[in-house]
Design a protein around this motif. Sequence first.
Motif, mmCIF file in Angstrom:
data_model
loop_
_atom_site.group_PDB
_atom_site.id
_atom_site.type_symbol
_atom_site.label_atom_id
_atom_site.label_comp_id
_atom_site.label_asym_id
_atom_site.label_seq_id
_atom_site.Cartn_x
_atom_site.Cartn_y
_atom_site.Cartn_z
ATOM 1 N N ILE A 3 -9.902 -5.986 6.091
ATOM 2 C CA ILE A 3 -9.734 -4.816 5.233
ATOM 3 C C ILE A 3 -8.557 -5.046 4.295
ATOM 4 O O ILE A 3 -7.636 -5.811 4.588
ATOM 5 C CB ILE A 3 -9.520 -3.523 6.056
ATOM 6 N N LEU A 4 -8.611 -4.374 3.144
ATOM 7 C CA LEU A 4 -7.503 -4.337 2.213
ATOM 8 C C LEU A 4 -6.943 -2.929 2.258
ATOM 9 O O LEU A 4 -7.712 -1.956 2.232
ATOM 10 C CB LEU A 4 -7.984 -4.666 0.794
ATOM 11 N N ALA A 5 -5.640 -2.811 2.370
ATOM 12 C CA ALA A 5 -4.988 -1.501 2.431
ATOM 13 C C ALA A 5 -4.042 -1.354 1.246
ATOM 14 O O ALA A 5 -3.253 -2.254 0.951
ATOM 15 C CB ALA A 5 -4.214 -1.361 3.734
ATOM 16 N N HIS A 6 -4.145 -0.210 0.577
ATOM 17 C CA HIS A 6 -3.254 0.118 -0.533
ATOM 18 C C HIS A 6 -2.370 1.272 -0.079
ATOM 19 O O HIS A 6 -2.871 2.342 0.267
ATOM 20 C CB HIS A 6 -4.078 0.519 -1.762
ATOM 21 N N HIS A 7 -1.065 1.038 -0.077
ATOM 22 C CA HIS A 7 -0.089 2.041 0.362
ATOM 23 C C HIS A 7 0.708 2.493 -0.864
ATOM 24 O O HIS A 7 1.205 1.643 -1.618
ATOM 25 C CB HIS A 7 0.891 1.463 1.379
ATOM 26 N N GLN A 8 0.853 3.804 -1.025
ATOM 27 C CA GLN A 8 1.684 4.325 -2.116
ATOM 28 C C GLN A 8 2.187 5.707 -1.761
ATOM 29 O O GLN A 8 1.565 6.411 -0.967
ATOM 30 C CB GLN A 8 0.910 4.376 -3.426
ATOM 31 N N ALA A 45 6.137 2.798 -13.317
ATOM 32 C CA ALA A 45 6.640 4.146 -13.584
ATOM 33 C C ALA A 45 7.785 4.498 -12.638
ATOM 34 O O ALA A 45 8.079 5.669 -12.421
ATOM 35 C CB ALA A 45 5.501 5.156 -13.434
ATOM 36 N N GLY A 46 8.403 3.489 -12.037
ATOM 37 C CA GLY A 46 9.521 3.713 -11.136
ATOM 38 C C GLY A 46 9.142 3.821 -9.674
ATOM 39 O O GLY A 46 10.001 3.964 -8.827
ATOM 40 N N GLY A 47 7.851 3.759 -9.364
ATOM 41 C CA GLY A 47 7.395 3.822 -7.977
ATOM 42 C C GLY A 47 7.085 2.441 -7.432
ATOM 43 O O GLY A 47 7.339 1.422 -8.070
ATOM 44 N N TRP A 48 6.523 2.421 -6.256
ATOM 45 C CA TRP A 48 6.276 1.157 -5.555
ATOM 46 C C TRP A 48 4.913 1.208 -4.874
ATOM 47 O O TRP A 48 4.511 2.240 -4.349
ATOM 48 C CB TRP A 48 7.377 0.929 -4.525
ATOM 49 N N HIS A 49 4.221 0.093 -4.896
ATOM 50 C CA HIS A 49 2.921 -0.037 -4.239
ATOM 51 C C HIS A 49 2.949 -1.227 -3.294
ATOM 52 O O HIS A 49 3.639 -2.220 -3.555
ATOM 53 C CB HIS A 49 1.804 -0.270 -5.270
ATOM 54 N N VAL A 50 2.185 -1.137 -2.221
ATOM 55 C CA VAL A 50 2.038 -2.243 -1.280
ATOM 56 C C VAL A 50 0.548 -2.463 -1.060
ATOM 57 O O VAL A 50 -0.208 -1.518 -0.870
ATOM 58 C CB VAL A 50 2.742 -1.946 0.067
ATOM 59 N N ILE A 51 0.153 -3.731 -1.117
ATOM 60 C CA ILE A 51 -1.217 -4.138 -0.824
ATOM 61 C C ILE A 51 -1.155 -5.095 0.355
ATOM 62 O O ILE A 51 -0.389 -6.059 0.343
ATOM 63 C CB ILE A 51 -1.865 -4.865 -2.032
ATOM 64 N N ASP A 52 -1.945 -4.803 1.386
ATOM 65 C CA ASP A 52 -2.041 -5.671 2.563
ATOM 66 C C ASP A 52 -3.493 -6.054 2.777
ATOM 67 O O ASP A 52 -4.402 -5.282 2.475
ATOM 68 C CB ASP A 52 -1.616 -4.934 3.843
ATOM 69 N N VAL A 53 -3.688 -7.202 3.377
ATOM 70 C CA VAL A 53 -4.997 -7.577 3.909
ATOM 71 C C VAL A 53 -4.793 -7.831 5.397
ATOM 72 O O VAL A 53 -3.888 -8.571 5.787
ATOM 73 C CB VAL A 53 -5.575 -8.827 3.203
ATOM 74 N N PRO A 79 6.944 10.294 2.865
ATOM 75 C CA PRO A 79 5.661 9.829 3.384
ATOM 76 C C PRO A 79 4.918 8.992 2.343
ATOM 77 O O PRO A 79 5.235 9.044 1.152
ATOM 78 C CB PRO A 79 4.906 11.117 3.703
ATOM 79 N N PHE A 80 3.950 8.246 2.814
ATOM 80 C CA PHE A 80 3.106 7.464 1.913
ATOM 81 C C PHE A 80 1.663 7.595 2.379
ATOM 82 O O PHE A 80 1.401 7.938 3.523
ATOM 83 C CB PHE A 80 3.532 5.993 1.867
ATOM 84 N N GLU A 81 0.761 7.346 1.460
ATOM 85 C CA GLU A 81 -0.662 7.390 1.765
ATOM 86 C C GLU A 81 -1.212 5.984 1.822
ATOM 87 O O GLU A 81 -0.769 5.104 1.086
ATOM 88 C CB GLU A 81 -1.412 8.176 0.693
ATOM 89 N N THR A 82 -2.187 5.783 2.692
ATOM 90 C CA THR A 82 -2.841 4.488 2.822
ATOM 91 C C THR A 82 -4.329 4.675 2.580
ATOM 92 O O THR A 82 -4.955 5.531 3.194
ATOM 93 C CB THR A 82 -2.611 3.907 4.229
ATOM 94 N N THR A 83 -4.857 3.884 1.661
ATOM 95 C CA THR A 83 -6.290 3.854 1.400
ATOM 96 C C THR A 83 -6.800 2.497 1.856
ATOM 97 O O THR A 83 -6.206 1.465 1.523
ATOM 98 C CB THR A 83 -6.586 4.057 -0.095
#
Length: 95
Positions: A3-8, A45-53, A79-83
Motif C-alpha cells: 500500500i501507499l500511504a499519504h499523510h498530511q 504552502a508551508g505545510g508538510w507531506h509524507v508518502i510511505d509504501v 493531528p494528521f490524516e492518512t489516506t
Amino acid sequence: MAILAHHQGAGWTEELYQATFERAVPDRENPPAGLIAHFGMPDGAGGWHVIDVWESEEVLRRFLREVVQPAAQGLDAPPFETTVYEVRNSLIPGS
C-alpha cells in the motif's frame, strides 16, 4: 499487498516532521518492519507531506498507533490524516 500511504495535516512543518521522524525511526539502518519506502516533502504552502509504501495496511496502522502517534503527541504535534491506496504495480531499481 503493498500500500501507499499519504499523510498530511495542518500545522506540520519540516522541523516538526523531522523531530517526529527521529523519535519514530531513531536508527535509519534499522527501519520499521514492513516499510518499503518513505518520503517527506514540503507542500509549497508551508505545510508538510509524507508518502510511505508499506507491505500492508495492517503493519502501517500498527506502526502509526504504537510509534508515530505517541512520538507526535510527545511533541504536541497537531493531528494528521492518512489516506491509503492499494499499490497495483511498482518498480524499485536495485531491489
